[in-house]
Design an enzyme around this catalytic site. Structure first.
Site, mmCIF file in Angstrom:
data_model
loop_
_atom_site.group_PDB
_atom_site.id
_atom_site.type_symbol
_atom_site.label_atom_id
_atom_site.label_comp_id
_atom_site.label_asym_id
_atom_site.label_seq_id
_atom_site.Cartn_x
_atom_site.Cartn_y
_atom_site.Cartn_z
ATOM 1 C CE LYS A 115 2.168 2.225 3.782
ATOM 2 N NZ LYS A 115 2.582 0.834 3.449
ATOM 3 C CE LYS A 120 -5.521 -1.297 1.959
ATOM 4 N NZ LYS A 120 -4.135 -1.899 2.036
ATOM 5 C CB THR A 166 -0.925 0.070 1.259
ATOM 6 O OG1 THR A 166 -1.594 -1.051 1.101
ATOM 7 C CG2 THR A 166 -1.744 1.233 1.371
#
Length: 301
Positions: free
Chosen positions: A249, A174, A99
């Site tokens: 994150k 995502k 990611t």
């Protein structure tokens, strides 16, 4: 084991909590996996799972038909691509399941193309449990033909695979999803703490909200308090799961994207700030533990 996959070689770079189980599922399906990770414990587990552990990432790439990466951040992805692209056979398909920022995903695809290779960004949702069970959701960006070539592997590791668009669009899906999840968990946790203050038990809160207009996946599948959903991390002292550090994150990536694209994303930015603060002390807890921070800041602990 599927005999049709025997002899097909997959390079797997990054064998952590997610990458290790994903690679193991490919091995079970009959793929030969050439694995690399700098961490000795990850190497040992990969050997136990049946992978061939090699000395360098470039060695794995050179002998593989498809190379899968599962790495901590975009800078590392780009650094690894810089090391391995020259070693790979022409036309190798690189599938990055990390990611990372959309711009980094697009830059990785450009590096691969310039070196005569193909690339997909394919981040996942589903956590460690999904990686182990082979039920991850893959959000994929890249060319149609490359997606078709990667699909058999992705379907082994995942329960759902969605081709979202061109390079970087898998990462876009995502970070949008996880921004919404982070916002949802904070809102749910605030509502739970308010209910506690007002004398509403967790069971009754769940009974009402799980079938009312406030229903969400965060509540019905990942309830942040013990009891109503026995499989949620709240029942195991908030052992992740999906760690606060990872949510922090992802929300940071979303906040950067909001700013870069001129989106008035005030709630997304606030969620990033809240998790960034919580992450300072509880990075290793599941992200649903944010309820304990809200409770503490509300004078309940």
């Amino acid at each position: 084991m599927s005999t049709e996959n025997i002899g097909k070689k997959v390079g797997f770079l990054g064998l952590g909590h997610m990458g290790g189980p994903m690679a193991a599922n490919l091995i079970k399906a009959g793929y030969e996996v050439l694995a690399f990770d700098p961490v000795p414990a990850a190497q040992d587990q990969a050997r136990q799972d049946g992978a061939t552990v090699v000395a360098t990432a470039a060695e794995a790439a050179a002998a593989s038909d498809i190379v899968i990466t599962m790495l901590p951040n975009g800078r590392i992805v780009l650094d690894v691509y810089g090391d391995v692209l020259a070693a790979a056979k022409p036309g190798t398909l690189f599938v990055d399941c990390s990611t990372i920022d959309v711009a980094d995903a697009q830059a990785a695809a450009e590096l691969a193309a310039a070196a005569g290779h193909r690339a997909l960004d394919a981040p996942v949702s589903g956590g460690v449990a999904g990686a182990a069970a082979g039920t991850l959701t893959f959000m994929v960006g890249g060319a149609d033909a490359d997606f078709a070539d990667a699909l058999p592997l992705l379907e082994i590791m995942g329960g759902k695979v969605v081709h979202c668009g061109g390079a970087g669009v898998g990462q876009a899906a995502k970070i949008c999803n996880n921004m919404l999840l982070g916002i949802s968990m904070i809102g749910l946790s605030e509502a739970i703490v308010l209910g506690e203050k007002l004398g509403l038990t967790h069971d009754k809160f769940f009974d009402v909200v799980s079938t009312a207009s406030g229903q969400s996946w965060a509540l019905t599948s990942y309830c942040p308090v013990p009891g109503p959903v026995p499989t949620s991390p709240a029942n195991n002292d908030y052992k992740p799961g999906f760690a606060t550090a990872l949510m922090t994150k992802d929300l940071g990536l979303a906040a950067n994207a909001l700013q870069a694209n001129g989106v008035d994303g005030q709630i997304g930015q606030l969620a990033a700030d809240i998790y960034s603060r919580f992450n300072q002390d509880e990075a290793g807890k599941d992200f649903s533990a944010i309820v304990t921070d809200i409770r503490k800041r509300s004078g309940e602990e």
